[in-house]
Write a protein that holds these residues in place. Structure first.
Motif, PDB file in Angstrom:
ATOM      1  N   ARG A  40      11.066  -5.989  17.773  1.00 21.33           N
ATOM      2  CA  ARG A  40      11.173  -4.873  16.818  1.00 21.33           C
ATOM      3  C   ARG A  40      10.527  -5.275  15.491  1.00 21.33           C
ATOM      4  N   TRP A  88      19.157 -10.053  17.759  1.00 20.68           N
ATOM      5  CA  TRP A  88      18.156  -9.763  18.795  1.00 20.68           C
ATOM      6  C   TRP A  88      18.301 -10.764  19.950  1.00 20.68           C
ATOM      7  N   HIS A 138      21.510 -10.380  21.874  1.00 21.41           N
ATOM      8  CA  HIS A 138      21.520  -9.175  22.683  1.00 21.41           C
ATOM      9  C   HIS A 138      21.027  -9.469  24.096  1.00 21.41           C
ATOM     10  N   ALA A 144      18.094   2.251  31.110  1.00 23.14           N
ATOM     11  CA  ALA A 144      19.329   2.613  30.415  1.00 23.14           C
ATOM     12  C   ALA A 144      19.623   1.652  29.271  1.00 23.14           C
ATOM     13  N   ASP A 145      19.123   0.409  29.390  1.00 28.65           N
ATOM     14  CA  ASP A 145      19.388  -0.581  28.339  1.00 28.65           C
ATOM     15  C   ASP A 145      18.561  -0.326  27.085  1.00 28.65           C
ATOM     16  N   TYR A 146      17.521   0.492  27.225  1.00 35.15           N
ATOM     17  CA  TYR A 146      16.571   0.660  26.130  1.00 35.15           C
ATOM     18  C   TYR A 146      17.225   1.154  24.843  1.00 35.15           C
ATOM     19  N   LYS A 147      18.103   2.155  25.007  1.00 37.39           N
ATOM     20  CA  LYS A 147      18.683   2.763  23.806  1.00 37.39           C
ATOM     21  C   LYS A 147      19.623   1.809  23.066  1.00 37.39           C
ATOM     22  N   ASP A 148      20.063   0.760  23.747  1.00 36.25           N
ATOM     23  CA  ASP A 148      20.981  -0.192  23.107  1.00 36.25           C
ATOM     24  C   ASP A 148      20.263  -1.283  22.329  1.00 36.25           C
ATOM     25  N   LEU A 149      18.918  -1.295  22.402  1.00 39.01           N
ATOM     26  CA  LEU A 149      18.186  -2.346  21.694  1.00 39.01           C
ATOM     27  C   LEU A 149      18.505  -2.296  20.202  1.00 39.01           C
ATOM     28  N   PRO A 150      18.830  -3.443  19.609  1.00 44.44           N
ATOM     29  CA  PRO A 150      19.140  -3.435  18.178  1.00 44.44           C
ATOM     30  C   PRO A 150      17.893  -3.131  17.345  1.00 44.44           C
ATOM     31  N   SER A 151      18.092  -2.528  16.185  1.00 41.02           N
ATOM     32  CA  SER A 151      16.947  -2.310  15.293  1.00 41.02           C
ATOM     33  C   SER A 151      17.308  -2.805  13.899  1.00 41.02           C
TER      34      SER A 151
END
Lengths: 476, 468
Positions: A95, A408, A411, A425-432
């Protein structure tokens, strides 16, 4: 008499075009500086946006790739970059951790030309040695930039000196001092009035010019009024300080040329010498450890660690029994060993790395005790704070990034050690990452700035009165 | 008459308290600055020696491993300080001091001193070059602003006009009175630096000719300032006005123009940000051979080419390990990509240099600045040179390792381990900065501009002073 004096001043100044000339100079300097600052900040914002957009685009491709793999299709990417592996996502799809510019970033370049404004920490990377320096020509850094802070700190005092070095002495040199002395007004008062007029002029022109340029540039003055006010007050405090000095020198005056020399000497001392001497002392009292020797340490630790990777992994898994329970395959690959070692390296190096930041903080604290020695330092620091480009802003950014790098990494660790696949499905949980700007109040510096002028003025006034009394007593 | 004028002017300078104090302050500052720089120089180079040896020890001490693992383990190139940095620190503070040399990547020099300093450091450091470049010209302004105006103010102008002494003798006397003190300060400083540097053992090669050249550059710079200040003093009616005008010139020359120049240079020829640069490199790398990826199109093409060349039909029949061969070819492709992108950076840098050269027309500070740094090997050019040399060494190291891998193992044999004695046979990294002659010819334009400034300022002085 006051009114009379003012009108007279206005007339003489406008007549010999001094005022117009100085007004134009201030206008040109501030315009050029604002223009430069704006361009820099705009570029910074654009770069960050471009980086974010790039990640967005890459994410789309990544999701498509995951989709293809999940549907059992053949993909052309090298196997270690296929994003169903959590480590591939963590390493090849980092990110953007960006430091967005503050609304006032354009007034002071500060440290912003030294450092980059976004980094992309990866899972396997050495985030403790993340490179935060920007790719700039060192010549640019050496010469510095022509920003508003430069105009205020370096040039305004010189304009003031040029504007007021000969108030009393020119009367003497023109032979009009006797005339003046025969007036009912005292000389001090007369000089104060003249200087007050000039102070008002310089202050007014600077504020109007700055405000005007900001408005023309389409800058939202009103929603950022607090900072604008701070900026104006800092500038006024500094201008006032130089006028107080000019007053003292004028009263204890010699010839015009001598006044100019003394004022110039003060300028060299306060703006050039005191800051560099303090900096040198700070460096000597709290010397920075050597980065080259730190590299040696880091290498040695890495060698030691790489020789015992299996042992380290075993220890790591012993400390994290949850992974052993969740993962029945017990499959251990390169990354399992590597990440466990990497985390150990980071832990072992932490004291050496944080020593740099700590020493920098100690230097800063030590300097804080002496910054009143030069108002130029106070102004520089305040303007960098308002602009969000000070050393502490970048330190705070580095700290936030380091925290984010941990987030990161952590995670992905459960995914890695549980040997799970990364799915859509894991994509939306990626930290930003979201940069939280560090607001440092400049009130203390402002207060100090005005107090210095006040003390200076008062001390001089009192000593002058005492001297005057002594002189009159001696006469009697 | 020249001598008499000179002696009279010097006497006046010494009688007046202010120039005396200014001279003493500048002298003291110079001593302190040299002392600080000398200590720093010794420190840095001691650390450099330790770091270099330790790093080499770490490299040599590697156990049996695959050469490509060693390539990823990499090594470091450290940049030393050169003797004349004692006088001019140049851009050293802003340039990194160590470059990590590894497989596949060309890394930028890391860890510049400036990033480990507080914001105060941006005011400048108390170094000899700061004093030589900024304060000595200011001293010249202070000593010389009233050299002619005082004659008018004291009423001696009429006397001078009525005397039969040729004007040029008078002007020369006054000129000497400004030049000799500055010359003495410079001689003492450069002599001191020479003495310190020749007494330090083991650290770099110090050459008196470089020191002498540097002295010459600064003397030209001061001559230009003396001429300008005298012209202004001649044209001004009053000392005060002369002082303010000279000062404005000083501010413009030393403070404003360099900053304006750097702003213009950056806006016209910007560098990409580090991230953009890296992204572009990555993009280009992807379009070619990746040594680690035997399945890519490029790898297949290479395979066919090599098979055809050696007239065999299987990679196993090749007389070398094709994996290592492919690694080497991939490395060469990557090196080319870096070469291309760094070439672009270098073009930008050259264009920026032209901006500085063009603006040198209005500021003698710029050519002096660049010449002084170049002679001291603390300029950006030397940094480029060093980083290019490190890259060359990196590429050679990769070949050294891949060749060993290719020669001593067969296709598919990734478990091959080179013997631990192998690492010590890698030649060490050596870098020598260019010799004085080369430096001077590279910076000929700066010299030319400085020369033109000197000649022109003498010309203007001569023409104006004729009409005394």
């Amino acid at each position: 008499m006051l009114k009379h004096n003012f009108i007279h001043e206005l007339k003489t100044l406008t007549r010999n075009r001094w005022m117009l000339f100085l007004g134009i100079i201030i206008l040109v300097f501030f315009s050029f500086a604002t223009f430069n600052g704006h361009q820099k900040v705009e570029k910074r914002a654009l770069d960050i946006n471009a980086a974010k957009q790039e990640v967005k685009d890459a994410d789309q491709e990544m999701l498509m790739l995951i989709d293809s793999v999940e549907r059992g299709m053949e993909v052309s990417a090298p196997y270690w970059t296929i994003p169903t592996s959590p480590m591939a996502v963590g390493n090849y799809h980092p990110r953007v951790a960006a430091m967005d510019p503050e609304p006032w970033a354009f007034i002071a370049t500060g440290q912003s030309d030294l450092f980059t404004h976004y980094v992309k920490p990866t899972v396997a990377g050495d985030d403790h040695t993340l490179n935060y320096t920007e790719m700039t020509s060192p010549i640019q850094l050496l010469f510095g930039s022509f920003d508003i802070s430069f105009v205020i700190i370096y040039l305004l005092p010189l304009i003031i000196v040029a504007f007021s070095y000969n108030i009393l002495s020119s009367e003497r040199e023109n032979g009009s001092l006797r005339l003046l002395a025969s007036n009912s007004i005292s000389l001090q008062k007369w000089v104060i009035q003249k200087l007050a007029f000039r102070f008002l002029f310089v202050a007014l022109v600077s504020i109007l010019v700055l405000g005007g340029i900001f408005l023309i540039k389409g800058f939202d003055l009103f929603s950022n009024f607090g900072e604008f006010l701070s900026l104006v007050l800092v500038m006024l405090g500094y201008v006032l300080f130089w006028f107080v000095l000019a007053f003292i020198i004028n009263i204890s005056s010699g010839s015009s040329a001598k006044n100019a020399i003394v004022l110039l000497g003060l300028w060299v001392g306060l703006v050039l010498l005191v800051p560099s001497i303090l900096n040198q002392l700070g460096n000597s009292i709290y010397p920075m450890p050597s980065r080259t020797l730190m590299i040696n340490d880091m290498r040695q630790i890495k060698v030691d660690v790489s020789q015992k990777q299996d042992e380290i992994l075993d220890n790591y898994l012993r400390d994290h029994p949850e992974y052993a329970i969740n993962d029945t395959t017990e499959n251990r690959s390169f990354y399992h060993r590597y990440m466990a070692s990497q985390m150990l390296v980071k832990k072992e190096l932490e004291p050496a790395v944080s020593e740099f930041e700590d020493q920098l903080k100690r230097q800063q604290q030590w300097l804080n005790q002496f910054k009143w020695l030069s108002p130029a330092i106070l102004v520089q620091e305040s303007m960098n704070h308002i602009a969000g480009t000070s050393t502490s802003d970048y330190e705070s950014y580095r700290k936030q990034v380091s925290e984010f790098a941990d987030i990161w990494r952590n995670h992905f660790m459960p995914l890695l050690y549980n040997n799970q696949k990364f799915s859509e499905a894991d994509y939306k949980d990626l930290p930003s990452f979201q940069y939280k700007s560090k607001k440092t109040s400049v009130k203390a510096n402002l207060l100090l700035l005005f107090v210095i002028s006040l003390i200076l003025g008062l001390t001089f006034g009192i000593s002058h009165v005492i001297k005057g009394k002594k002189a009159s007593m001696a006469m009697n | 008459m020249i001598r008499q004028t000179f002696l009279k002017e010097i006497k006046e300078l010494l009688r007046d308290g202010r120039p005396r104090i200014a001279l003493i302050i500048v002298g003291l500052l110079l001593l302190v600055a040299v002392w600080i720089s000398a200590r720093q120089y010794e420190n840095t180079n001691a650390q450099y020696e330790i770091a270099k040896q330790t790093e080499r020890g770490i490299w040599d001490g590697q156990s049996d491993k695959n050469p490509h693992s060693a390539a990823h383990f990499g090594t470091y190139a450290f940049k030393p300080k050169y003797p004349l940095s004692l006088l001019d620190q140049g851009v050293d503070k802003y340039a990194g001091v160590s470059i990590f040399l590894e497989a596949h990547n060309r890394n930028e020099a890391q860890f510049s001193a400036a990033t480990d300093q507080t914001g105060l450091a941006r005011f400048g450091d108390l170094t000899p070059d700061f004093i030589l470049l900024f304060l000595v010209p200011l001293l010249i302004v202070l000593l010389g602003f009233n050299t002619f105006t005082k004659e008018g103010e004291l009423g001696t102008l009429a006397l001078l006009r009525s005397s039969t002494v040729p004007t040029w003798k008078l002007v020369l006397g006054k000129w000497m009175a400004l030049f000799i003190p500055v010359l003495i300060i410079s001689l003492i400083l450069f002599g001191l630096a020479g003495a310190i540097l020749s007494s330090l053992k083991d650290y770099g090669v110090f050459e008196w000719s470089s020191l002498f050249m540097m002295l010459l550059v600064y003397l030209l710079y001061y001559v230009i300032f003396i001429n300008l200040v005298m012209v202004i003093s001649f044209l001004s009616k009053r000392s005060g006005i002369s002082l303010v005008t000279s000062l404005s010139i000083w501010i413009l020359t030393c403070l404003a123009v360099p900053k304006i120049a750097s702003t213009v240079a950056e806006q016209k020829y910007p560098y990409p940000t580090r991230q953009v640069f890296e992204a572009e490199v990555l993009q280009d790398k992807k379009s070619g051979l990746d040594g680690h990826n035997p399945w890519s199109k490029e790898a297949k093409l290479l395979e066919q080419k090599v098979l055809a060349e050696y007239k065999v039909d299987s990679l196993h029949q090749l007389p070398f390990n094709f994996d290592a061969y492919r690694m080497q070819k991939g490395e060469e492709h990557e090196a080319e990509v870096y070469f291309k992108h760094y070439k672009f950076l270098k073009e930008q840098y050259n264009n920026q240099s032209l901006v500085y050269q063009n603006l040198a027309v209005i500021s003698p500070f710029l050519p002096t600045r660049f010449l002084s740094m170049a002679i001291a090997h603390t300029d950006y050019g030397t940094h480029w040179d060093f980083s290019d040399a490190a890259e060359k060494y990196r590429v050679a190291t990769q070949k050294f390792l891949n060749d060993d891998f290719a020669k001593n193992s067969s296709y598919g044999d990734w478990s091959y381990r080179a013997d631990a004695s192998k690492w010590a046979t890698l030649p060490p990294f050596e870098y020598q900065p260019s010799k004085l002659k080369a430096v001077l010819s590279q910076n000929a334009t700066h010299f030319l501009i400085l020369g033109i400034w000197t000649v022109l300022s003498f010309g203007v002085l001569f023409v104006t002073a004729k009409r005394i």
